[in-house]
Structure formats: structure tokens, C-alpha cells
Design a protein around this motif. Sequence first.
Motif, mmCIF file in Angstrom:
data_model
loop_
_atom_site.group_PDB
_atom_site.id
_atom_site.type_symbol
_atom_site.label_atom_id
_atom_site.label_comp_id
_atom_site.label_asym_id
_atom_site.label_seq_id
_atom_site.Cartn_x
_atom_site.Cartn_y
_atom_site.Cartn_z
ATOM 1 N N ARG A 104 45.251 27.986 38.964
ATOM 2 C CA ARG A 104 45.909 29.094 38.962
ATOM 3 C C ARG A 104 47.114 29.220 38.652
ATOM 4 O O ARG A 104 47.552 30.482 37.986
ATOM 5 N N GLN A 114 44.307 37.701 34.813
ATOM 6 C CA GLN A 114 42.925 38.261 35.310
ATOM 7 C C GLN A 114 41.925 37.193 35.044
ATOM 8 O O GLN A 114 40.675 37.987 35.583
ATOM 9 N N VAL A 115 42.104 36.102 34.775
ATOM 10 C CA VAL A 115 40.647 35.389 34.732
ATOM 11 C C VAL A 115 40.217 34.913 36.007
ATOM 12 O O VAL A 115 39.163 34.441 36.103
ATOM 13 N N ALA A 116 41.277 35.004 37.111
ATOM 14 C CA ALA A 116 40.611 34.698 38.257
ATOM 15 C C ALA A 116 41.073 35.766 39.328
ATOM 16 O O ALA A 116 41.794 36.496 39.137
ATOM 17 N N GLN A 120 36.671 38.223 41.178
ATOM 18 C CA GLN A 120 35.955 37.303 40.073
ATOM 19 C C GLN A 120 35.801 36.039 40.479
ATOM 20 O O GLN A 120 34.701 35.385 40.152
ATOM 21 N N THR A 121 36.410 35.200 41.181
ATOM 22 C CA THR A 121 36.480 33.674 41.572
ATOM 23 C C THR A 121 36.228 33.260 43.042
ATOM 24 O O THR A 121 35.339 32.463 43.380
ATOM 25 N N PRO B 110 35.866 34.744 33.539
ATOM 26 C CA PRO B 110 37.025 34.105 32.896
ATOM 27 C C PRO B 110 37.069 33.826 31.596
ATOM 28 O O PRO B 110 38.168 33.834 30.886
ATOM 29 N N THR B 113 37.463 36.470 28.868
ATOM 30 C CA THR B 113 38.726 37.133 28.989
ATOM 31 C C THR B 113 39.719 36.150 28.580
ATOM 32 O O THR B 113 40.847 36.404 27.599
ATOM 33 N N LEU B 114 39.715 34.852 28.950
ATOM 34 C CA LEU B 114 40.570 33.728 28.079
ATOM 35 C C LEU B 114 40.592 33.773 26.527
ATOM 36 O O LEU B 114 41.351 33.822 25.899
ATOM 37 N N LEU B 141 39.201 41.896 30.418
ATOM 38 C CA LEU B 141 38.663 41.789 31.739
ATOM 39 C C LEU B 141 37.349 42.795 31.613
ATOM 40 O O LEU B 141 36.326 42.335 32.030
#
Lengths: 241, 323
Positions: A104, A114-116, A120-121, B110, B113-114, B141
Motif C-alpha cells: 500500500r 485509488q487502487v486500494a 475496494q480492498t 485495482p 485503475t492501475l 477508478l
Amino acid sequence: MINYWPLLGVAVVVAGFALRRNPMLVVVTAGLVSGFAAGKSPGELLALLGTTLVSNRTLLLLAVTFPAIGVLERAGLRERASAWILGFGRLTVAGLLIPYLAARQLLAMVGLIQVAGHAQTVRPLLAPMAEATATRRHGALDPASRERVLALAAATDNVGVFFGEDVFLAFGAVLLIQGFYDGQGIHLDPLSIGLWALPTAISAFVIHAVRIVMFERRLARRLPEARRVREPPAAPPGEVG
Amino acid sequence: MLTLTHVFYGIGALLAGTAVLDLRDRRWLQAAFWAILAVPCLAGDSILAANKAGTRWPAQAMGAGVIALAVLASLIRARKVVDDPEDVRARAASAARLGNRLFLPALAIPGITLILVLGARIDALGITAWIEARQLPLIALGIAATLAMVLGIALTRARPVHGLIDGRRLLDSIGWPLALPLLLATLGGVFVETGVGKAISALVGEVIPTDSAVACLLAFGLGMVAFTAIMGNAFAAFPVMMAGIGLPLLVKLHGAQPAALGAMGMLTGYCGTLITPMAANFNVVPVLLLELRDPHAVIRVQWPTALALLIANLILMAVLVFR
């Protein structure tokens, strides 16, 4: 001459929270008090509330993931996450959470914030995995221990994103710092600001990783019966969530 | 071109749809709450544009909406969500049937988004031609979450309306605190506009012993933590503490290095974020998402990290900023 009356708004916040009033009411009351104390008319104040609400609507963005996460949870995503993690026989809670913390922080450092996150996670994946791992490793969790394991998963996400953010990229905080100095006639390169976040980022990782390890030791001590039961429980831990 | 506005249309649709479902269930207060919250998502741009053009009633109506949100929140009683044993069995069966394929849409959020964020840095892909570059991570996102929903519905053979039904279940499990971060940010904006920051920095500047560099640094660091804890946001505290102590006393009087002071000062503020319920999106929302009983459960496990890191950070600042 500085007008000190708007500070009444801060007093309202502190008093409201101390008296455990509904935080939404406290916040809006504080805004109104501060606004009237600054001599704003009701019309001005309403327009100010409305425009600042709209300008900050990005804070609702986490809701965009709810339909996807909701559909998958109905289909058993959280149950699958805990069953899957149990496939790793020797995994500890620290062995799960510390790599998550590192990942992270590193992702946040390169701007991938924003990926986690909690929606989301953490809720669909990390929390059920942490609970399943803790249960397998240390035996059935009492409700208080279970709460602490889940809260630690959320806290680990917070620490990771806070102290990874803004090292290498000019996002939010670095831009704010640069903007502040710019307004004062001191011109700085964003990267030169960001790199100064590195010592704190490393300290945060070390401190929180040590705490995760200590947390797990305490958990093992609190649930001593698990030591006697060498065999892991056959069934995946009961219902998650 | 896709902009953040389109993402907000999606969120607005979810909120409005939830309001309609709540109306059908005769949950009037909840319906009103979600309906008001849908307005800044669906009509936010027009409200701001009208206000700029001098038509102030839409912004004023939205301001009245802010007050209504607070009143509704204080009237809504939390409803304990009970898990139907039938649902528990169905979820277990479905999890066993779908197995690891369930992770695919979850990791698509994720993952996509990545890909979009990294891909945007390669000019040849032309991603910034159809996604607004300024807000790219947030729009990415939104795109990823939408694609993940479609994937999830296809994989689990759910009806498309389940996007709304299941999304609403998550909204309901959080309830009104979903809007708390938004209202706190609004309060921050009002505080800036009404000069609260200036008043605080004037007060702080008067009470600390200015001839000691370490005393100034301590006042700056602890002030960042305290003010961040009150405001729930280090971004609100930073300009106040910098204008009051950081710039006049530390940089100008004691020769602190501005870049180091700025970066580490901000991160010292983050230690305050870890310990305050005012930082609702980090400390309150996860409590609700994880359905914990203790409203301060997350803060309770975070504060030792925050305290240790605060001490480490103050030492780091004392060593590094005066070089």
C-alpha cells in the motif's frame, strides 16, 4: 484588526463532540455559528455551504465501487477470500498485514492511491483474510479479539496510504505545500518536497510493522487454548461479517 | 471525453435509485437523505456554473439541503442489519461453485485503475484523448468499478438490477456517516472563508516563546496534530500553522529548510488524522463497512502507531530541518 468571533465555530465542534451530539448536526451548527460570527448574511452563508458541498463531492467517490462489491459479496466473495487464504498453511496475521502495508505504501508513493481502500480492498478481501488467518492460527476469536483484528486491517490500510502518499509525485499534499510557499514568494520543486517524506515513510513502516507483530503475540497469549489444539479447524471460520 | 462529471452521474444514479427503493419500503427519512445527497452528484456542475454567473438560488437551495442532511441524520435511527441464514448458505454455496473466479472482478477494480493510470503516461496509447487528464486516477477508478460490476453480474449470472440492489445494501450498512466526510470538508471551507485560520494563527503566534527554535518546532508539530484532529484533515491545518508559526518563526527567524519543514510538518499532521473521529472517511466509515460494534475501534488500534510516529517525526524534524 482580526475578528476572533468566528472561533466560536471551533468551540462548537469541540463541545458538540464532547457532549456526543450527532456529528452531522455539530458540523453544520459550527459552520452556521462561524459564518454568522463573521458577519455573513443568511443568503451568503447558504450559498457558501452549497458551493463548498459541491466542490468537495469527490469525498463520495468511494460509493462508485459499491455496486460491483455488493454483487460480488452476494455471490460469496468474502467467504471465498477467507477460504483461499487458508490454503497458505503457515501464514500468520503479520505475514498477511505487513506485506499489505508495504504494498500500500509503495503503490501510494507512485501515485496509485485509488487502487486500494476500505471499500475496494479492506472489506471484501483483507478483513476476511485477516480474520480467517487469525482464527486458523490462534483458535476461535472472542468477539473483542475479532473486532481488533478487523480494525487492525483497516488501520493498516490507513497507515499505508497516509505515509506513502506524495513521496514521488506531485499530488494533493505536495501541491498544497508548494502552493503555500509559492504564495509567500518561496519557489520549490515538488520532488524536493516529496523526498523529505521518505524518512517519515520508513519510520511509519517500521513502527506499524512492529506493532502488528506485537498485536499478534498478544492475541496468541489472549487465546491460549489455541496452543493446545495443534490441528487447524477443519471448517473455514464461521460466517464473515 | 470522459470527465469526473460522468463518474458522479453514476454515483448520483446509485443514490437516487436507493432513494426510490427506500420510498417503496416506506423509509421516508432515508429516502429523503439519499435523494438530497444525489443532488450534488447529478447537478453539481450546474449549481457551480449558475453561482458563478450570479444566479445564487441553486447554491442557496443546496445550502438548505446541507442543513436538511444534518437534521435528517440526527433523526434516522440505525437499523441493525441481520444476516438471514438462508443468505449465508446461498453465499457459501456460490463461493464454493465460483471459486477463485470470484476474485477476477474484485481485482479488476485495482487492476484496471492501475492500467489506466500507468497507461496514461505512455503518449502513444492516447488514453488522455478520451479521459480528462487532470482527474485521471479518480475517473479511472470509476471506469474500473463499472467494468467490474458488469463482469461480476456476468460471472454470477445476477440480474443487472442487482447492481443497484446490492450497491444499496452497502450504502445502507454505512448510512448517514457516508456524508460526514463531505460535511466536514464543507465546514473546513466555511472556516477558511470566515477567517478562523487567521484568528488561530494570530493567537498561536502570541503565546509561544519565539526565541527557542525547539519550542517553536514543538508548537508547530503539536499544533498540526491538534488542529488536524479538530478539523479531521491535515490540509486544513497546514496553511493555518504555517502562517502562524512555520513561516514567520521557523523558516524566517530560525532558518528552517522550507521543503523539509513543509513535508514533515504535513506528515506530522497525519498523525492527528489517525486519532480523530473527525477524519470520518478513514476512521468511521471502515467501522461501519466492517460492521464493528465499537465506533472507535479503528482509532483504538491506531493511536499507539500515531503516538510513536509523532515522537519519531518530531525528532526527525529537529535533526533535519535546521541543517
